[in-house]
Motif scaffolding. Structure first.
Motif, short mmCIF file in Angstrom:
data_model
loop_
_atom_site.label_atom_id
_atom_site.label_comp_id
_atom_site.label_asym_id
_atom_site.label_seq_id
_atom_site.Cartn_x
_atom_site.Cartn_y
_atom_site.Cartn_z
N GLU A 82 0.83 -1.21 0.00
CA GLU A 82 0.00 0.00 0.00
C GLU A 82 0.86 1.26 0.00
O GLU A 82 0.39 2.36 -0.34
N PHE A 83 2.13 1.14 0.35
CA PHE A 83 3.03 2.27 0.38
C PHE A 83 3.84 2.42 -0.91
O PHE A 83 4.71 3.29 -1.00
N ALA A 84 3.58 1.58 -1.88
CA ALA A 84 4.29 1.67 -3.17
C ALA A 84 3.98 2.99 -3.85
O ALA A 84 2.85 3.50 -3.78
N GLN A 85 4.98 3.55 -4.51
CA GLN A 85 4.82 4.79 -5.26
C GLN A 85 5.06 4.51 -6.74
O GLN A 85 6.01 3.80 -7.11
N THR A 86 4.21 5.07 -7.59
CA THR A 86 4.35 4.90 -9.03
C THR A 86 4.24 6.25 -9.72
O THR A 86 3.60 7.17 -9.21
N ALA A 87 4.87 6.37 -10.88
CA ALA A 87 4.81 7.62 -11.64
C ALA A 87 5.30 7.37 -13.05
O ALA A 87 6.02 6.40 -13.33
N VAL A 100 8.32 2.04 -6.99
CA VAL A 100 9.29 1.93 -5.90
C VAL A 100 8.58 1.63 -4.58
O VAL A 100 7.45 2.05 -4.36
N THR A 101 9.28 0.89 -3.72
CA THR A 101 8.92 0.76 -2.31
C THR A 101 10.17 1.05 -1.50
O THR A 101 11.28 0.71 -1.92
N VAL A 213 10.02 7.45 0.60
CA VAL A 213 10.75 7.61 1.87
C VAL A 213 9.93 8.43 2.85
O VAL A 213 9.85 8.11 4.04
N ASP A 214 9.29 9.48 2.37
CA ASP A 214 8.44 10.31 3.24
C ASP A 214 7.31 9.48 3.84
O ASP A 214 6.98 9.62 5.03
N GLU A 215 6.69 8.63 3.02
CA GLU A 215 5.60 7.78 3.52
C GLU A 215 6.10 6.79 4.56
O GLU A 215 5.44 6.54 5.56
N TYR A 216 7.28 6.23 4.31
CA TYR A 216 7.85 5.29 5.28
C TYR A 216 8.13 5.99 6.60
O TYR A 216 7.77 5.47 7.68
N ILE A 217 8.74 7.16 6.56
CA ILE A 217 9.06 7.89 7.79
C ILE A 217 7.79 8.27 8.53
O ILE A 217 7.71 8.14 9.76
N ALA A 218 6.77 8.73 7.80
CA ALA A 218 5.51 9.11 8.44
C ALA A 218 4.86 7.90 9.10
O ALA A 218 4.30 8.01 10.21
N PHE A 219 4.93 6.74 8.44
CA PHE A 219 4.35 5.53 9.02
C PHE A 219 5.09 5.11 10.29
O PHE A 219 4.47 4.81 11.30
#
Length: 224
Positions: A82-87, A100-101, A213-219
């Motif tokens: 759920e934290f994967a980022q795509t673009a 990326v994860t 990375v921002d999502e990981y740190i926030a989690f």
């Protein structure tokens, strides 16, 4: 073409499926190196995942999910999909699609890792870069080098530390990266940092990995 529509999130894993095999160069856990592959998997495993034979375990996992072993490249991470980022990014006639994860539990400074014993901890940065273009093998290697440089730059800019040496981390001890090209369209002989392809990867991956990375740190901060 590989677009965001090719990326399917099945909860415990994400699969990217191509209509035809892509020319691939990677450090993936399964089917690493050069090759021509059709399926690309990023899989979440438990933080306590320590099988006797990880390669055999992931072979069985891929087979049980119905994907052909000789056509699938696979990576693992403790990060939830759920934290994967795509673009997707475009420059000229070439587009790249990024998946990326990012997990940072075992961030390490490779220049200092010889000073201490390996510390087992969950954390992996997995990077998939799909190029809608025609690349020489040289360009694939150079593109992979660009991706690794971007990863280290992001970690430095975010101030991520190797907790054993207290120096800036260069990555984690289990990172994987994949570059895959459709081999159709605009030709790229080179993929270094000052080429259009390399600079496109630099821009796109930097922005996408920053978000991961921002999502990981926030989690992690939310869990504390």
């Amino acid at each position: 073409m590989i677009t965001l529509e090719n990326i399917k999130n099945h909860g415990e894993y994400i699969i990217v499926e191509s209509v035809q095999p892509l020319r691939t160069f990677s450090s993936a856990m399964y089917n690493a190196g050069y090759g021509n592959f059709t399926y690309f998997m990023n899989r979440t495993v438990d933080k306590n995942y320590y099988p006797d034979d990880a390669n055999e375990e992931i072979r069985e996992y891929i087979k049980n999910k119905g994907y052909p072993l000789d056509q699938t490249v696979a990576m693992m991470t403790a990060v939830d999909m759920e934290f994967a980022q795509t673009a997707t990014y475009k420059d000229g006639d070439t587009t790249i699609t990024i998946l990326v994860t990012a997990g940072l539990g075992n961030a390490v400074d490779v220049t200092r890792s010889h000073e201490y014993a390996y510390r087992v901890a969950p954390g992996t940065i997995n990077m998939f870069i799909f190029i809608n273009g025609n690349c020489s093998d040289e360009a694939l290697i150079q593109a992979l080098c660009c991706a690794v440089e971007v990863k280290t730059k992001v970690l430095h800019d975010k101030g991520i530390l190797d907790l054993q040496s207290n120096s800036l981390a260069t990555g984690t001890s289990t990172d994987s990266v994949l570059i895959a090209a459709t081999q159709q369209g605009e030709f790229h002989q080179y993929g270094g940092s000052i080429t259009r392809l390399g600079s496109l990867i630099g821009k796109g991956l930097y922005e996408t990995l920053h978000k991961a990375v921002d999502e990981y740190i926030a989690f992690i901060e939310g869990v504390k």
